[in-house]
Write a protein that holds these residues in place. Structure first.
Motif, PDB file in Angstrom:
ATOM      1  N   ARG A  74     -30.669 -15.746  51.311  1.00  0.00           N
ATOM      2  CA  ARG A  74     -30.937 -15.084  50.031  1.00  0.00           C
ATOM      3  C   ARG A  74     -29.698 -14.258  49.950  1.00  0.00           C
ATOM      4  NH1 ARG A  74     -30.066 -13.801  55.949  1.00  0.00           N
ATOM      5  NH2 ARG A  74     -29.034 -11.260  55.694  1.00  0.00           N
ATOM      6  N   ILE A  75     -29.296 -13.751  48.932  1.00  0.00           N
ATOM      7  CA  ILE A  75     -28.495 -13.062  48.284  1.00  0.00           C
ATOM      8  C   ILE A  75     -28.787 -11.329  48.286  1.00  0.00           C
ATOM      9  CG2 ILE A  75     -26.627 -13.577  46.268  1.00  0.00           C
ATOM     10  CD1 ILE A  75     -28.460 -15.532  45.604  1.00  0.00           C
ATOM     11  N   CYS A  76     -27.511 -11.068  49.202  1.00  0.00           N
ATOM     12  CA  CYS A  76     -27.520  -9.674  49.816  1.00  0.00           C
ATOM     13  C   CYS A  76     -26.912  -9.085  48.455  1.00  0.00           C
ATOM     14  CB  CYS A  76     -27.324  -9.323  50.940  1.00  0.00           C
ATOM     15  SG  CYS A  76     -25.312  -9.294  50.608  1.00  0.00           S
ATOM     16  N   MET A  77     -26.796  -7.658  48.297  1.00  0.00           N
ATOM     17  CA  MET A  77     -27.003  -6.907  46.737  1.00  0.00           C
ATOM     18  C   MET A  77     -25.615  -6.714  47.552  1.00  0.00           C
ATOM     19  SD  MET A  77     -27.770  -4.691  44.696  1.00  0.00           S
ATOM     20  CE  MET A  77     -26.667  -4.104  43.915  1.00  0.00           C
ATOM     21  N   ASP A  78     -24.825  -7.045  48.302  1.00  0.00           N
ATOM     22  CA  ASP A  78     -23.007  -7.218  48.066  1.00  0.00           C
ATOM     23  C   ASP A  78     -23.005  -8.619  47.170  1.00  0.00           C
ATOM     24  OD1 ASP A  78     -22.348  -4.323  49.516  1.00  0.00           O
ATOM     25  OD2 ASP A  78     -22.298  -5.427  51.055  1.00  0.00           O
ATOM     26  N   LYS A  79     -23.687  -9.467  47.834  1.00  0.00           N
ATOM     27  CA  LYS A  79     -23.120 -10.808  47.287  1.00  0.00           C
ATOM     28  C   LYS A  79     -23.695 -10.437  45.760  1.00  0.00           C
ATOM     29  CE  LYS A  79     -21.439 -15.156  47.379  1.00  0.00           C
ATOM     30  NZ  LYS A  79     -20.292 -15.922  47.240  1.00  0.00           N
ATOM     31  N   GLN A  80     -24.644 -10.094  45.297  1.00  0.00           N
ATOM     32  CA  GLN A  80     -25.170 -10.014  43.760  1.00  0.00           C
ATOM     33  C   GLN A  80     -24.640  -9.821  43.172  1.00  0.00           C
ATOM     34  OE1 GLN A  80     -29.037  -8.416  42.753  1.00  0.00           O
ATOM     35  NE2 GLN A  80     -30.082  -9.310  45.143  1.00  0.00           N
ATOM     36  N   LEU A  81     -23.718  -8.569  43.483  1.00  0.00           N
ATOM     37  CA  LEU A  81     -22.160  -7.858  43.069  1.00  0.00           C
ATOM     38  C   LEU A  81     -21.044  -8.505  43.147  1.00  0.00           C
ATOM     39  CD1 LEU A  81     -22.009  -4.460  43.939  1.00  0.00           C
ATOM     40  CD2 LEU A  81     -23.364  -5.336  41.814  1.00  0.00           C
ATOM     41  N   ASP A  82     -20.693  -9.351  43.554  1.00  0.00           N
ATOM     42  CA  ASP A  82     -19.758 -10.915  43.608  1.00  0.00           C
ATOM     43  C   ASP A  82     -20.046 -11.275  42.470  1.00  0.00           C
ATOM     44  OD1 ASP A  82     -18.507 -10.248  46.044  1.00  0.00           O
ATOM     45  OD2 ASP A  82     -19.774 -11.220  47.419  1.00  0.00           O
ATOM     46  N   ASN A  83     -21.108 -12.157  42.538  1.00  0.00           N
ATOM     47  CA  ASN A  83     -21.646 -12.656  41.270  1.00  0.00           C
ATOM     48  C   ASN A  83     -21.329 -11.949  40.187  1.00  0.00           C
ATOM     49  OD1 ASN A  83     -22.007 -14.881  43.370  1.00  0.00           O
ATOM     50  ND2 ASN A  83     -24.872 -14.145  43.803  1.00  0.00           N
ATOM     51  N   PHE A  84     -22.182 -11.092  39.756  1.00  0.00           N
ATOM     52  CA  PHE A  84     -21.937 -10.217  38.976  1.00  0.00           C
ATOM     53  C   PHE A  84     -20.448 -10.342  38.505  1.00  0.00           C
ATOM     54  CE2 PHE A  84     -20.685  -5.843  37.176  1.00  0.00           C
ATOM     55  CZ  PHE A  84     -21.125  -5.900  35.596  1.00  0.00           C
ATOM     56  N   ALA A  85     -19.050 -10.036  39.565  1.00  0.00           N
ATOM     57  CA  ALA A  85     -17.553 -10.718  39.430  1.00  0.00           C
ATOM     58  C   ALA A  85     -16.922 -11.203  38.546  1.00  0.00           C
ATOM     59  CB  ALA A  85     -17.074  -9.457  39.934  1.00  0.00           C
ATOM     60  N   LYS A  86     -17.834 -12.437  38.585  1.00  0.00           N
ATOM     61  CA  LYS A  86     -17.778 -13.885  38.792  1.00  0.00           C
ATOM     62  C   LYS A  86     -17.971 -13.874  37.170  1.00  0.00           C
ATOM     63  CE  LYS A  86     -18.449 -16.452  42.752  1.00  0.00           C
ATOM     64  NZ  LYS A  86     -19.137 -17.163  43.702  1.00  0.00           N
ATOM     65  N   THR A  87     -19.134 -13.017  36.431  1.00  0.00           N
ATOM     66  CA  THR A  87     -20.307 -13.310  35.492  1.00  0.00           C
ATOM     67  C   THR A  87     -19.024 -12.352  34.034  1.00  0.00           C
ATOM     68  OG1 THR A  87     -22.019 -13.576  36.150  1.00  0.00           O
ATOM     69  CG2 THR A  87     -21.992 -12.325  33.855  1.00  0.00           C
ATOM     70  N   ARG A  88     -18.639 -10.952  35.020  1.00  0.00           N
ATOM     71  CA  ARG A  88     -17.702 -10.338  33.973  1.00  0.00           C
ATOM     72  C   ARG A  88     -16.399 -11.053  34.021  1.00  0.00           C
ATOM     73  NH1 ARG A  88     -13.968  -6.665  36.279  1.00  0.00           N
ATOM     74  NH2 ARG A  88     -13.139  -4.931  34.721  1.00  0.00           N
ATOM     75  N   GLN A  89     -15.736 -11.900  34.790  1.00  0.00           N
ATOM     76  CA  GLN A  89     -14.917 -11.944  34.732  1.00  0.00           C
ATOM     77  C   GLN A  89     -14.415 -13.247  33.536  1.00  0.00           C
ATOM     78  OE1 GLN A  89     -11.133 -11.328  36.019  1.00  0.00           O
ATOM     79  NE2 GLN A  89     -10.293 -12.863  33.903  1.00  0.00           N
ATOM     80  N   ASP A  90     -15.912 -14.236  33.345  1.00  0.00           N
ATOM     81  CA  ASP A  90     -15.789 -15.267  32.138  1.00  0.00           C
ATOM     82  C   ASP A  90     -16.112 -14.740  31.308  1.00  0.00           C
ATOM     83  OD1 ASP A  90     -16.095 -16.973  34.105  1.00  0.00           O
ATOM     84  OD2 ASP A  90     -17.816 -17.215  34.626  1.00  0.00           O
ATOM     85  N   ILE A  95     -14.834 -13.415  25.669  1.00  0.00           N
ATOM     86  CA  ILE A  95     -14.318 -12.657  23.914  1.00  0.00           C
ATOM     87  C   ILE A  95     -12.555 -11.692  24.357  1.00  0.00           C
ATOM     88  CG2 ILE A  95     -17.475 -12.741  23.891  1.00  0.00           C
ATOM     89  CD1 ILE A  95     -17.162 -10.224  25.171  1.00  0.00           C
ATOM     90  N   GLY A  96     -12.617 -11.622  25.343  1.00  0.00           N
ATOM     91  CA  GLY A  96     -11.117 -10.377  25.706  1.00  0.00           C
ATOM     92  C   GLY A  96     -11.117  -9.638  26.263  1.00  0.00           C
ATOM     93  N   ALA A  97     -10.488  -8.504  26.784  1.00  0.00           N
ATOM     94  CA  ALA A  97     -10.731  -7.751  27.563  1.00  0.00           C
ATOM     95  C   ALA A  97     -11.077  -6.519  26.806  1.00  0.00           C
ATOM     96  CB  ALA A  97      -9.507  -7.747  28.479  1.00  0.00           C
ATOM     97  N   PRO A  98     -10.950  -6.231  25.456  1.00  0.00           N
ATOM     98  CA  PRO A  98     -11.616  -4.720  25.002  1.00  0.00           C
ATOM     99  C   PRO A  98     -12.792  -5.024  25.183  1.00  0.00           C
ATOM    100  CG  PRO A  98      -9.276  -5.897  24.362  1.00  0.00           C
ATOM    101  CD  PRO A  98      -9.408  -6.554  25.563  1.00  0.00           C
ATOM    102  N   SER A  99     -13.665  -6.203  23.933  1.00  0.00           N
ATOM    103  CA  SER A  99     -14.336  -6.323  23.636  1.00  0.00           C
ATOM    104  C   SER A  99     -14.968  -7.028  24.965  1.00  0.00           C
ATOM    105  CB  SER A  99     -15.000  -8.152  23.077  1.00  0.00           C
ATOM    106  OG  SER A  99     -13.693  -7.720  22.151  1.00  0.00           O
ATOM    107  N   ALA A 100     -14.636  -7.106  26.282  1.00  0.00           N
ATOM    108  CA  ALA A 100     -15.542  -7.517  26.871  1.00  0.00           C
ATOM    109  C   ALA A 100     -16.254  -6.472  27.417  1.00  0.00           C
ATOM    110  CB  ALA A 100     -15.562  -8.201  28.574  1.00  0.00           C
ATOM    111  N   GLN A 101     -15.006  -5.378  27.664  1.00  0.00           N
ATOM    112  CA  GLN A 101     -15.416  -3.691  28.831  1.00  0.00           C
ATOM    113  C   GLN A 101     -16.542  -3.032  27.107  1.00  0.00           C
ATOM    114  OE1 GLN A 101     -13.055  -0.058  28.126  1.00  0.00           O
ATOM    115  NE2 GLN A 101     -12.456  -0.590  30.148  1.00  0.00           N
ATOM    116  N   ALA A 102     -15.938  -3.094  25.766  1.00  0.00           N
ATOM    117  CA  ALA A 102     -17.036  -1.941  25.266  1.00  0.00           C
ATOM    118  C   ALA A 102     -18.682  -3.404  25.368  1.00  0.00           C
ATOM    119  CB  ALA A 102     -16.830  -2.532  23.496  1.00  0.00           C
ATOM    120  N   LEU A 103     -18.833  -3.891  25.961  1.00  0.00           N
ATOM    121  CA  LEU A 103     -20.152  -4.908  25.708  1.00  0.00           C
ATOM    122  C   LEU A 103     -20.801  -4.266  27.364  1.00  0.00           C
ATOM    123  CD1 LEU A 103     -21.780  -6.958  25.145  1.00  0.00           C
ATOM    124  CD2 LEU A 103     -21.179  -8.368  26.424  1.00  0.00           C
ATOM    125  N   LEU A 104     -19.684  -4.081  28.522  1.00  0.00           N
ATOM    126  CA  LEU A 104     -20.649  -4.274  29.739  1.00  0.00           C
ATOM    127  C   LEU A 104     -20.685  -2.646  29.439  1.00  0.00           C
ATOM    128  CD1 LEU A 104     -17.795  -5.872  31.583  1.00  0.00           C
ATOM    129  CD2 LEU A 104     -20.380  -6.770  31.242  1.00  0.00           C
TER     130      LEU A 104
END
Length: 302
Positions: A74-90, A95-104
């Motif tokens: 299973r993927i615990c909450m900490d690992k789910q956040l690790d996976n989100f961090a990868k999505t965020r970087q992608d 689309i670039g940091a400013p647009s990504a920040q606005a979207l997120l």
């Protein structure tokens, strides 16, 4: 953009889908989204797909790393956040940091996790107060980590009275709502969670936290089952063995009820889609007895 973190993945069995993902399919449809939010591990969750949302949910997972070990992988909450961090970087790369920040920062983050931790707490030697303190402390750190990765709009679900599920009723050989200790632990966790969510905006500038009172939602549905069209409130529609069908999960050898719309529970652990539809409407547009300080539609539009 929707992002989901949960202790329930998508469970497909005998044509019924039961999960947090199902909750959000219905809620997303009512908010104008047409498709399922794809799971993080799906091979096609790449490219522009990730700009619309990702589902990080994992069956059996918990706030605490050790929760769900009995279920295997299973993927615990900490690992789910690790996976989100990868999505965020992608997203930043795409689309670039400013647009990504606005979207997120304008995205909706739904978290429904803790029920497995509460169930696991039945078998802990520490007292319920200390155990729920540990849960809330860990969850606080996880929410702050999400905030630090540009999350601002949070919908966080509490835990329902898990003592009502067919699994708990059958393993304790008792009637409906008999497992007082586990229900009390859920209540204690919910109280601490709600206080945490009310306090966090004071230190996390620009954040909005909505508390989803799953306990009140399920109580309403069970206490008014007839008016909602339900006839079975503590039996699994898809069952193998147990007085309430709660001892084994839904599988190929299971017997399935003739009309699942009459059942509150699909399997030993999860609600039917009929329950999900009712709960989704309350979460989206309900009053403070179900969602506070605002409902999820108001959160999306804020």
């Amino acid at each position: 953009m929707f992002l989901f973190f949960s202790s329930s993945g998508t469970h497909w069995s005998k044509s019924e889908t039961t999960s947090t993902s199902t909750h959000w399919r219905h809620r997303g449809e009512q908010l104008g989204f047409q498709d399922y939010t794809p799971p993080f591990l799906a091979p096609n969750t790449t490219g522009d797909v990730i700009l619309k949302g990702v589902n990080y949910a994992s069956s059996g997972a918990g706030i605490l790393r050790e929760t769900g070990a009995v279920f295997g992988e299973r993927i615990c909450m900490d690992k789910q956040l690790d996976n989100f961090a990868k999505t965020r970087q992608d997203i930043i790369s795409r689309i670039g940091a400013p647009s990504a920040q606005a979207l997120l920062r304008n995205s909706l983050y739904f978290l429904a996790i803790g029920a497995n931790d509460v169930l696991n707490g039945e078998f802990q030697t520490i007292d319920g107060n200390s155990y729920t303190d540990e849960m809330v402390s860990n969850f606080k750190s996880q929410l702050i980590r999400l905030y630090d990765m540009d999350a601002r709009k949070f919908a966080v679900a509490g835990v329902s009275k898990v003592g009502r599920i067919p699994f708990e009723i059958d393993i304790h050989i008792c009637g409906q709502d008999c497992v007082g200790s586990v229900n009390n632990m859920a209540k204690l966790f919910n109280s601490k969670l709600k206080s945490l969510l009310e306090d966090l905006p004071n230190s996390l500038t620009g954040s909005i936290f909505v508390y989803v009172n799953l306990d009140a939602l399920t109580e309403d549905i069970i206490n008014n089952a007839r008016s909602y069209g339900f006839e079975k409130i503590d039996y699994a529609c898809c069952e193998v063995i147990g007085r309430h069908g709660g001892l084994l999960p839904c599988m190929e050898m299971s017997r399935v009820c003739s009309d699942r719309t009459k059942y509150v529970f699909w399997d030993p652990f999860h609600p039917t889609e009929s329950v999900v539809l009712i709960a989704s409407k309350h979460m989206l547009d309900g009053g403070p007895e179900y969602v506070s300080p605002i409902n999820i539609r108001q959160l999306v539009n804020s």
